[in-house]
Design a protein around this motif. Structure first.
Motif, PDB file in Angstrom:
ATOM      1  N   VAL A  48       0.844  -1.196   0.000  1.00 54.87           N
ATOM      2  CA  VAL A  48       0.000   0.000   0.000  1.00 54.87           C
ATOM      3  C   VAL A  48       0.882   1.251   0.000  1.00 54.87           C
ATOM      4  CG1 VAL A  48      -1.645   1.348   1.380  1.00 54.87           C
ATOM      5  CG2 VAL A  48      -1.995  -1.102   1.065  1.00 54.87           C
ATOM      6  N   TRP A  49       1.919   1.261   0.834  1.00 54.07           N
ATOM      7  CA  TRP A  49       2.785   2.432   0.913  1.00 54.07           C
ATOM      8  C   TRP A  49       3.522   2.664  -0.415  1.00 54.07           C
ATOM      9  CZ3 TRP A  49       8.034   3.910   1.057  1.00 54.07           C
ATOM     10  CH2 TRP A  49       8.265   5.211   1.537  1.00 54.07           C
ATOM     11  N   LEU A  50       4.040   1.591  -1.031  1.00 54.02           N
ATOM     12  CA  LEU A  50       4.719   1.754  -2.321  1.00 54.02           C
ATOM     13  C   LEU A  50       3.761   2.239  -3.403  1.00 54.02           C
ATOM     14  CD1 LEU A  50       7.226  -1.223  -2.570  1.00 54.02           C
ATOM     15  CD2 LEU A  50       7.749   1.214  -2.416  1.00 54.02           C
ATOM     16  N   ASN A  51       2.520   1.757  -3.384  1.00 53.95           N
ATOM     17  CA  ASN A  51       1.528   2.258  -4.351  1.00 53.95           C
ATOM     18  C   ASN A  51       1.261   3.736  -4.127  1.00 53.95           C
ATOM     19  OD1 ASN A  51       1.244  -0.190  -5.675  1.00 53.95           O
ATOM     20  ND2 ASN A  51      -0.484  -0.831  -4.430  1.00 53.95           N
ATOM     21  N   ASP A  52       1.197   4.155  -2.864  1.00 53.01           N
ATOM     22  CA  ASP A  52       1.017   5.575  -2.562  1.00 53.01           C
ATOM     23  C   ASP A  52       2.205   6.394  -3.043  1.00 53.01           C
ATOM     24  OD1 ASP A  52      -1.434   5.022  -1.438  1.00 53.01           O
ATOM     25  OD2 ASP A  52      -0.732   5.174   0.646  1.00 53.01           O
ATOM     26  N   VAL A  53       3.416   5.838  -2.904  1.00 54.00           N
ATOM     27  CA  VAL A  53       4.616   6.528  -3.385  1.00 54.00           C
ATOM     28  C   VAL A  53       4.538   6.712  -4.898  1.00 54.00           C
ATOM     29  CG1 VAL A  53       7.118   6.329  -3.701  1.00 54.00           C
ATOM     30  CG2 VAL A  53       6.107   5.796  -1.482  1.00 54.00           C
ATOM     31  N   LYS A  54       4.168   5.647  -5.618  1.00 53.10           N
ATOM     32  CA  LYS A  54       4.050   5.739  -7.084  1.00 53.10           C
ATOM     33  C   LYS A  54       3.050   6.822  -7.476  1.00 53.10           C
ATOM     34  CE  LYS A  54       4.816   0.859  -7.757  1.00 53.10           C
ATOM     35  NZ  LYS A  54       4.236  -0.383  -8.246  1.00 53.10           N
ATOM     36  N   LYS A  55       1.914   6.857  -6.786  1.00 51.17           N
ATOM     37  CA  LYS A  55       0.897   7.872  -7.080  1.00 51.17           C
ATOM     38  C   LYS A  55       1.436   9.270  -6.812  1.00 51.17           C
ATOM     39  CE  LYS A  55      -2.996   4.862  -5.961  1.00 51.17           C
ATOM     40  NZ  LYS A  55      -4.041   4.583  -4.970  1.00 51.17           N
ATOM     41  N   ALA A  56       2.166   9.442  -5.710  1.00 53.68           N
ATOM     42  CA  ALA A  56       2.721  10.748  -5.379  1.00 53.68           C
ATOM     43  C   ALA A  56       3.762  11.176  -6.410  1.00 53.68           C
ATOM     44  CB  ALA A  56       3.337  10.735  -3.974  1.00 53.68           C
ATOM     45  N   ALA A  70      11.852  12.879  -1.199  1.00 61.70           N
ATOM     46  CA  ALA A  70      10.571  12.803  -0.503  1.00 61.70           C
ATOM     47  C   ALA A  70      10.427  11.469   0.219  1.00 61.70           C
ATOM     48  CB  ALA A  70       9.421  12.995  -1.489  1.00 61.70           C
ATOM     49  N   ILE A  71      10.799  10.388  -0.450  1.00 62.79           N
ATOM     50  CA  ILE A  71      10.696   9.062   0.159  1.00 62.79           C
ATOM     51  C   ILE A  71      11.499   9.021   1.450  1.00 62.79           C
ATOM     52  CG2 ILE A  71      11.432   6.652  -0.111  1.00 62.79           C
ATOM     53  CD1 ILE A  71      10.679   6.986  -3.128  1.00 62.79           C
ATOM     54  N   LEU A  72      12.718   9.512   1.404  1.00 59.59           N
ATOM     55  CA  LEU A  72      13.586   9.467   2.587  1.00 59.59           C
ATOM     56  C   LEU A  72      13.007  10.267   3.745  1.00 59.59           C
ATOM     57  CD1 LEU A  72      17.117   9.716   0.956  1.00 59.59           C
ATOM     58  CD2 LEU A  72      15.824   7.677   1.634  1.00 59.59           C
ATOM     59  N   TYR A  73      12.308  11.330   3.433  1.00 60.24           N
ATOM     60  CA  TYR A  73      11.689  12.130   4.493  1.00 60.24           C
ATOM     61  C   TYR A  73      10.656  11.309   5.268  1.00 60.24           C
ATOM     62  CZ  TYR A  73       9.125  15.659   6.995  1.00 60.24           C
ATOM     63  OH  TYR A  73       8.531  16.371   8.004  1.00 60.24           O
ATOM     64  N   PHE A  74       9.938  10.433   4.571  1.00 63.79           N
ATOM     65  CA  PHE A  74       8.833   9.705   5.188  1.00 63.79           C
ATOM     66  C   PHE A  74       9.239   8.348   5.766  1.00 63.79           C
ATOM     67  CE2 PHE A  74       6.739  12.803   2.478  1.00 63.79           C
ATOM     68  CZ  PHE A  74       5.860  13.371   3.388  1.00 63.79           C
ATOM     69  N   LEU A  75      10.514   7.991   5.669  1.00 66.20           N
ATOM     70  CA  LEU A  75      11.007   6.782   6.336  1.00 66.20           C
ATOM     71  C   LEU A  75      11.316   7.136   7.780  1.00 66.20           C
ATOM     72  CD1 LEU A  75      13.485   5.267   3.711  1.00 66.20           C
ATOM     73  CD2 LEU A  75      11.105   4.605   4.150  1.00 66.20           C
ATOM     74  N   LYS A  76      10.688   6.456   8.707  1.00 66.36           N
ATOM     75  CA  LYS A  76      10.872   6.735  10.140  1.00 66.36           C
ATOM     76  C   LYS A  76      11.265   5.453  10.859  1.00 66.36           C
ATOM     77  CE  LYS A  76       9.308  10.931   9.519  1.00 66.36           C
ATOM     78  NZ  LYS A  76      10.236  11.993   9.274  1.00 66.36           N
ATOM     79  N   ASP A  77      11.791   5.602  12.045  1.00 67.67           N
ATOM     80  CA  ASP A  77      12.092   4.504  12.954  1.00 67.67           C
ATOM     81  C   ASP A  77      12.905   3.401  12.270  1.00 67.67           C
ATOM     82  OD1 ASP A  77      10.602   5.894  14.887  1.00 67.67           O
ATOM     83  OD2 ASP A  77       8.756   4.862  14.316  1.00 67.67           O
ATOM     84  N   THR A  78      12.379   2.178  12.274  1.00 67.02           N
ATOM     85  CA  THR A  78      13.085   1.030  11.702  1.00 67.02           C
ATOM     86  C   THR A  78      13.410   1.251  10.231  1.00 67.02           C
ATOM     87  OG1 THR A  78      11.949  -0.443  13.241  1.00 67.02           O
ATOM     88  CG2 THR A  78      12.911  -1.465  11.283  1.00 67.02           C
ATOM     89  N   ALA A  79      12.486   1.818   9.490  1.00 67.87           N
ATOM     90  CA  ALA A  79      12.704   2.037   8.056  1.00 67.87           C
ATOM     91  C   ALA A  79      13.849   3.022   7.823  1.00 67.87           C
ATOM     92  CB  ALA A  79      11.420   2.537   7.399  1.00 67.87           C
ATOM     93  N   ASN A  80      13.908   4.075   8.604  1.00 69.09           N
ATOM     94  CA  ASN A  80      14.999   5.046   8.468  1.00 69.09           C
ATOM     95  C   ASN A  80      16.331   4.401   8.844  1.00 69.09           C
ATOM     96  OD1 ASN A  80      16.092   7.664   7.936  1.00 69.09           O
ATOM     97  ND2 ASN A  80      16.244   7.942  10.139  1.00 69.09           N
ATOM     98  N   SER A  81      16.339   3.615   9.902  1.00 67.28           N
ATOM     99  CA  SER A  81      17.572   2.917  10.310  1.00 67.28           C
ATOM    100  C   SER A  81      18.031   1.957   9.218  1.00 67.28           C
ATOM    101  CB  SER A  81      17.350   2.144  11.606  1.00 67.28           C
ATOM    102  OG  SER A  81      17.054   3.021  12.647  1.00 67.28           O
ATOM    103  N   TRP A  82      17.079   1.250   8.619  1.00 66.90           N
ATOM    104  CA  TRP A  82      17.419   0.350   7.512  1.00 66.90           C
ATOM    105  C   TRP A  82      18.103   1.128   6.398  1.00 66.90           C
ATOM    106  CZ3 TRP A  82      14.872   1.216   2.773  1.00 66.90           C
ATOM    107  CH2 TRP A  82      15.305   0.389   1.731  1.00 66.90           C
ATOM    108  N   TYR A  83      17.513   2.239   5.976  1.00 71.43           N
ATOM    109  CA  TYR A  83      18.077   3.008   4.868  1.00 71.43           C
ATOM    110  C   TYR A  83      19.475   3.518   5.221  1.00 71.43           C
ATOM    111  CZ  TYR A  83      18.856   6.242   1.131  1.00 71.43           C
ATOM    112  OH  TYR A  83      19.417   6.875   0.052  1.00 71.43           O
TER     113      TYR A  83
END
Length: 168
Positions: A48-56, A70-83
């Protein structure tokens, strides 16, 4: 008169290398038409999140650099640490999507399956054999990802817990 959008800010190159600076940005400066929700990597639905990214990306007319910012801005917590832990950071959306799915899709899939498994109940008029079939189907999907996710006693307890009260 055609719709006038505010001019987009240039992408600071350093942000692609230092995502820790991203939370100080105004997200709307990078999403003038379509807004993205945060992705934490915990209980978020990756598809769902990736589909929202494609739409944006499409709605906002972002190029790869702006989309990644923009994608990097919306990565938080575990996702930001992963990146931040990635040695070779993806430079475009397709490369990001590949790495993102490689890391998050299995975890997210099993979370959804486990949620279904732990809440599965026999319907009021459902035959035990039908309930057993649904139960086994879900269990096999979980075991295909992680064969040792549940112990035998946990599986038995979950099955009994899901039986209709009139059977017990």
């Amino acid at each position: 008169m055609p719709l006038q959008l505010p001019p987009q800010q240039p992408i600071p190159q350093q942000l692609l290398q230092q995502p820790s600076q991203l939370p100080n940005l105004d997200p709307m400066a990078y999403a003038p038409i379509a807004k993205l929700d945060n992705f934490t990597g915990k209980e978020d639905d990756t598809q769902v999140w990736l589909n929202d990214v494609k739409k944006a990306i499409t709605a906002n007319g972002w190029n790869d650099g702006r989309a990644m910012q923009a994608i990097l801005y919306f990565l938080k917590d575990t996702a930001n640490s992963w990146y931040q832990s990635l040695v070779n950071k993806p430079q475009d959306f397709n490369a990001f999507k590949t790495e993102f799915l490689r890391y998050f899709s299995n975890n997210n899939s099993i979370n959804c399956l486990v949620n279904t498994f732990t809440t599965i109940k026999q319907g009021e008029t459902e035959a035990v054999t039908t309930y057993l079939g649904r139960f086994h189907q879900n269990l096999h999907q979980i075991q295909a990802i992680d064969a040792n996710y549940f112990t035998a006693p946990q599986i038995l307890n979950q099955f009994i817990h899901g039986l209709h009260s009139s059977i017990l």
